[in-house]
Design an enzyme around this catalytic site. Structure first.
Site, short mmCIF file in Angstrom:
data_model
loop_
_atom_site.label_atom_id
_atom_site.label_comp_id
_atom_site.label_asym_id
_atom_site.label_seq_id
_atom_site.Cartn_x
_atom_site.Cartn_y
_atom_site.Cartn_z
N GLY A 37 0.66 -6.36 -4.28
CA GLY A 37 1.59 -6.99 -5.22
C GLY A 37 2.30 -5.72 -6.01
O GLY A 37 2.07 -4.65 -5.97
N ARG A 94 2.99 -1.95 -10.39
CA ARG A 94 3.78 -0.91 -11.39
C ARG A 94 5.31 -1.17 -11.19
O ARG A 94 6.01 -0.27 -11.71
CB ARG A 94 3.27 0.56 -11.10
CG ARG A 94 3.52 1.10 -9.90
CD ARG A 94 3.07 2.30 -9.73
NE ARG A 94 3.11 3.11 -8.44
CZ ARG A 94 3.16 4.33 -8.10
NH1 ARG A 94 3.40 5.36 -9.08
NH2 ARG A 94 3.26 4.78 -7.01
N LYS A 146 10.40 0.99 -11.62
CA LYS A 146 9.09 1.29 -10.94
C LYS A 146 8.48 2.44 -12.12
O LYS A 146 8.98 3.23 -12.45
CB LYS A 146 9.36 2.05 -9.78
CG LYS A 146 8.12 2.35 -9.20
CD LYS A 146 8.17 3.10 -7.81
CE LYS A 146 6.98 3.51 -7.12
NZ LYS A 146 7.22 4.18 -5.70
N ARG A 159 15.42 1.45 -9.68
CA ARG A 159 15.52 1.25 -8.12
C ARG A 159 16.48 -0.28 -7.82
O ARG A 159 16.21 -1.18 -8.39
CB ARG A 159 14.34 1.02 -7.44
CG ARG A 159 13.24 1.77 -7.56
CD ARG A 159 12.26 1.69 -6.38
NE ARG A 159 11.39 0.60 -6.33
CZ ARG A 159 10.40 0.38 -5.48
NH1 ARG A 159 9.82 1.40 -4.72
NH2 ARG A 159 9.53 -0.65 -5.66
N ARG A 183 8.94 -7.46 1.49
CA ARG A 183 8.41 -6.79 2.35
C ARG A 183 7.71 -7.57 3.30
O ARG A 183 7.50 -8.71 3.11
CB ARG A 183 7.21 -5.90 1.80
CG ARG A 183 7.65 -4.82 0.40
CD ARG A 183 6.92 -5.02 -0.79
NE ARG A 183 7.62 -4.47 -1.88
CZ ARG A 183 7.68 -3.04 -2.02
NH1 ARG A 183 6.82 -2.29 -1.48
NH2 ARG A 183 8.33 -2.52 -2.99
N ASP A 207 2.86 -3.21 3.56
CA ASP A 207 3.38 -3.48 2.26
C ASP A 207 4.40 -2.73 1.85
O ASP A 207 5.19 -2.77 0.82
CB ASP A 207 2.41 -3.59 1.23
CG ASP A 207 1.76 -2.49 1.17
OD1 ASP A 207 1.06 -2.19 2.15
OD2 ASP A 207 1.52 -1.69 0.20
N ASN A 208 4.77 -1.68 2.73
CA ASN A 208 5.79 -0.65 2.55
C ASN A 208 7.23 -0.88 3.34
O ASN A 208 7.96 0.24 3.51
CB ASN A 208 5.47 0.80 2.51
CG ASN A 208 4.49 1.24 1.12
OD1 ASN A 208 4.53 0.25 0.12
ND2 ASN A 208 3.48 2.24 1.13
N ASP A 246 9.94 2.57 -1.02
CA ASP A 246 8.52 3.09 -1.25
C ASP A 246 8.20 4.61 -1.07
O ASP A 246 7.50 5.10 -0.37
CB ASP A 246 7.38 2.39 -0.94
CG ASP A 246 6.99 0.93 -1.81
OD1 ASP A 246 8.17 0.71 -2.49
OD2 ASP A 246 6.18 0.45 -1.80
P1 AMP Z 1 1.83 2.23 -2.65
O1 AMP Z 1 0.91 3.16 -1.65
O2 AMP Z 1 2.61 3.25 -3.68
O3 AMP Z 1 2.89 1.65 -1.93
O4 AMP Z 1 1.38 1.43 -3.42
C1 AMP Z 1 0.18 0.45 -2.86
C2 AMP Z 1 -0.04 -0.59 -3.75
O5 AMP Z 1 -0.71 0.01 -4.82
C3 AMP Z 1 1.12 -1.52 -4.51
O6 AMP Z 1 0.59 -2.60 -4.60
C4 AMP Z 1 1.55 -0.67 -5.42
O7 AMP Z 1 2.02 -1.52 -6.63
C5 AMP Z 1 -0.13 -0.56 -6.33
N1 AMP Z 1 -0.11 0.97 -7.00
C6 AMP Z 1 0.30 2.13 -6.65
N2 AMP Z 1 0.18 2.85 -7.84
C7 AMP Z 1 -0.20 2.21 -8.77
C8 AMP Z 1 -0.43 2.39 -10.20
N3 AMP Z 1 -0.41 3.61 -10.64
N4 AMP Z 1 -0.80 1.50 -11.12
C9 AMP Z 1 -0.77 0.14 -10.65
N5 AMP Z 1 -0.61 -0.06 -9.17
C10 AMP Z 1 -0.40 0.74 -8.38
MG MG Z 2 4.27 0.33 -1.85
#
Ligand code: AMP
Ligand code: MG
Length: 501
Positions: free
Chosen positions: A98, A101, A117, A180, A187, A260-261, A270
């Site tokens: 989800g 952030r 973001k 963004r 996704r 998810d990306n 992402d």
């Molecule tokens: P990402 O690898 O950036 O696509 O993130 C994968 C998942 O981790 C997504 O659900 C993001 O919202 C969550 N996520 C990544 N970094 C953070 C963060 N610093 N705080 C909270 N959620 C995060």
């Molecule tokens: Mg992501």
């Protein structure tokens, strides 16, 4: 006006807001305001995108909008929310993820969603802090606009704001927020989420929403026995195929192609540990957390298919027949190679004035492409510089700057001879023109981003702005900025970029 009254009042920037995603209902999201970012400052903003959004330029760099895009002041008419999705990460089912952030503020009247973001904790933050650091935010901002400049489908970035608030990563860094923009941030993982839970009513609502807004032709398609959901899967496969073909042609490595990306619109989203290749190394892995090399540059096309397969599985309760889902996915296997071949032919200047390829030469052209990629890999030639030099050389006989890039000069000469024979019957002006419009002079190399980030950490944002200016029009010559188009320094190889951002 005091800060307190400013913070409590909404700001009207003259845009009309809706939120069609919010109409899907509460199972899809949590309504939530962004968390305030202490003492924010402007880092950079895209005038081009502001213009496209119809946002008056006077707002950019204004103290009022600074508060809004930092999450400190509500924007009039918006319905902020964090959405829920799941996904496969590094090949494994990861369960619920989800917007951990990111906060969706709403959608402009023209249908562009605006997201913050790095705007603080949400119910989906899991172990994270809901924040993003300045380094990764500048990278996402610049790369979004760079991809747009290259003509590659992407989410956009309106601005970055920063704060001195400390953020713990491998070291202590500072916080930032990227604004963004995309028609939708849905996704593959959104579909996987409801499918995995057996929530087929929501799954159907989501698919109908995406078809209604973005793929209306799927409703009336008579392919797949009139099955609109199979048609959707095929349309997404085609868009994804075209996007990944563009990545491969320009030498872009995404780095974290988890489901998810993956955008349901076939947009690059992402931006994390991405990298534009310096030396051409097909097996290059840009993400230091990717121990197995799952997301290596040359694996991206197969990974995209694997991800589409996950989407197909998620849509199966709607498509109903496995045969139809498999048939819909088949399109990827023809669209991707055809798109890549066409792009590579354009890089070589081998398309005619209508942008079509002379089909009678296809086999020979494929050999020409395979041979040069082999040579580039063998000699680890700088990918962007090679194509740009080749573009300039085609106008005349001056191939020395191209030859100079190779260790194996005899092999380079043999290839250049074949290439010049192939070009013999095409007007040179046409070739050069096409190549200079296809092979960028400027890409967001890691070391360029890094230098701009180091300066930005000292509150000097001039390099971020210079890069933005160059990357918005990467095919122009931009005299006086040669250093941004030259070889990476040796230290570029030691830059380590992981998922943590
Ligand atoms: P990402 O690898 O950036 O696509 O993130 C994968 C998942 O981790 C997504 O659900 C993001 O919202 C969550 N996520 C990544 N970094 C953070 C963060 N610093 N705080 C909270 N959620 C995060
Ligand atoms: Mg992501």
């Amino acid at each position: 006006m005091t800060m307190a009254t400013q913070n409590s009042s909404t700001l009207d920037v003259g845009l009309i807001w809706r939120n069609s995603f919010a109409q899907l209902g509460r199972t899809f999201y949590t309504p939530l305001a962004p968390q305030p970012l202490p003492a924010p400052y402007w880092v950079s903003s895209s005038r081009a995108l502001a213009r496209e959004l119809g946002l008056d330029q006077s707002w950019l760099a204004s103290p009022e909008l600074l508060e809004v895009v930092s999450g400190n002041r509500p924007l009039a008419g918006t319905q902020p929310l964090a959405s829920v999705y799941s996904g496969h990460q590094f090949g494994q089912w990861a369960g619920q993820l989800g917007d951990g952030r990111a906060i969706l503020l709403g959608e402009t009247a023209d249908g562009m969603e605006v997201q913050l973001k790095g705007s603080g904790l949400t119910p989906y933050s899991r172990m994270g802090d809901g924040r993003a650091v300045l380094r990764s935010s500048i990278r996402e901002f610049l790369c979004s606009e760079a991809m747009q400049g290259l003509g590659i489908p992407t989410s956009r970035a309106l601005c970055v704001t920063g704060s001195d608030a400390p953020i713990r990563r491998e070291t202590i860094e500072t916080a930032a927020v990227v604004t963004r923009v995309a028609p939708s941030f849905v996704r593959f993982g959104h579909f996987e989420h409801f499918s995995h839970r057996g929530q087929h009513v929501q799954l159907k609502a989501l698919a109908d929403y995406v078809i209604g807004r973005f793929y209306p032709a799927c409703r009336s398609s008579d392919k797949f026995a009139g099955n609109a959901y199979a048609a959707l899967l095929e349309a997404v496969s085609e868009r994804t195929a075209n996007m990944v073909a563009q990545w491969q042609a320009v030498g872009f490595c995404h780095g974290v192609m988890n489901t998810d990306n993956m955008s349901i619109l076939g947009l690059t989203i992402d931006y994390g540990p991405f990298q534009f290749l310096d030396a051409y190394d097909p097996g290059h892995v840009c993400n230091h957390s990717d121990d197995q090399g799952r997301y290596a540059f040359n694996k991206q096309p197969n990974i995209a298919y694997w991800n589409l397969f996950c989407l197909g599985q998620a849509l199966l309760p709607l498509i109903e027949e496995q045969e139809l889902a498999l048939a819909a996915l088949e399109s990827y296997k023809t669209v991707f190679p055809a798109a890549l071949e066409k792009l590579m032919c354009a890089k070589l200047g081998l398309l005619d004035a209508d942008g079509d390829k002379a089909t009678d030469q296809s086999a020979g052209d494929r050999t020409l492409i395979e041979d040069i990629l082999k040579l580039l890999a063998q000699d680890r030639v700088d990918y962007t510089i090679f194509w740009r030099r080749l573009s300039h050389s085609s106008a005349g006989t001056d191939v020395e700057p191209v030859r100079d890039l190779f260790v194996d000069r005899a092999a380079a000469d043999a290839w250049l001879l074949h290439y010049s024979e192939r070009l013999a019957h095409i007007p040179r002006g046409l070739v050069t023109d096409l190549m200079l419009r296809t092979n960028p002079k400027f890409v967001l190399r890691n070391h360029l981003g890094e230098l701009a980030i180091q300066a930005a950490k000292l509150k000097d944002f001039s390099q971020v702005n210079t890069l933005l200016m160059l990357l918005e029009s990467p095919f122009e010559e931009h005299p006086g900025f040669e250093e941004y188009a030259s070889f990476p320094p040796d230290w570029a190889q030691s830059i380590s970029i992981s998922c943590s951002s």
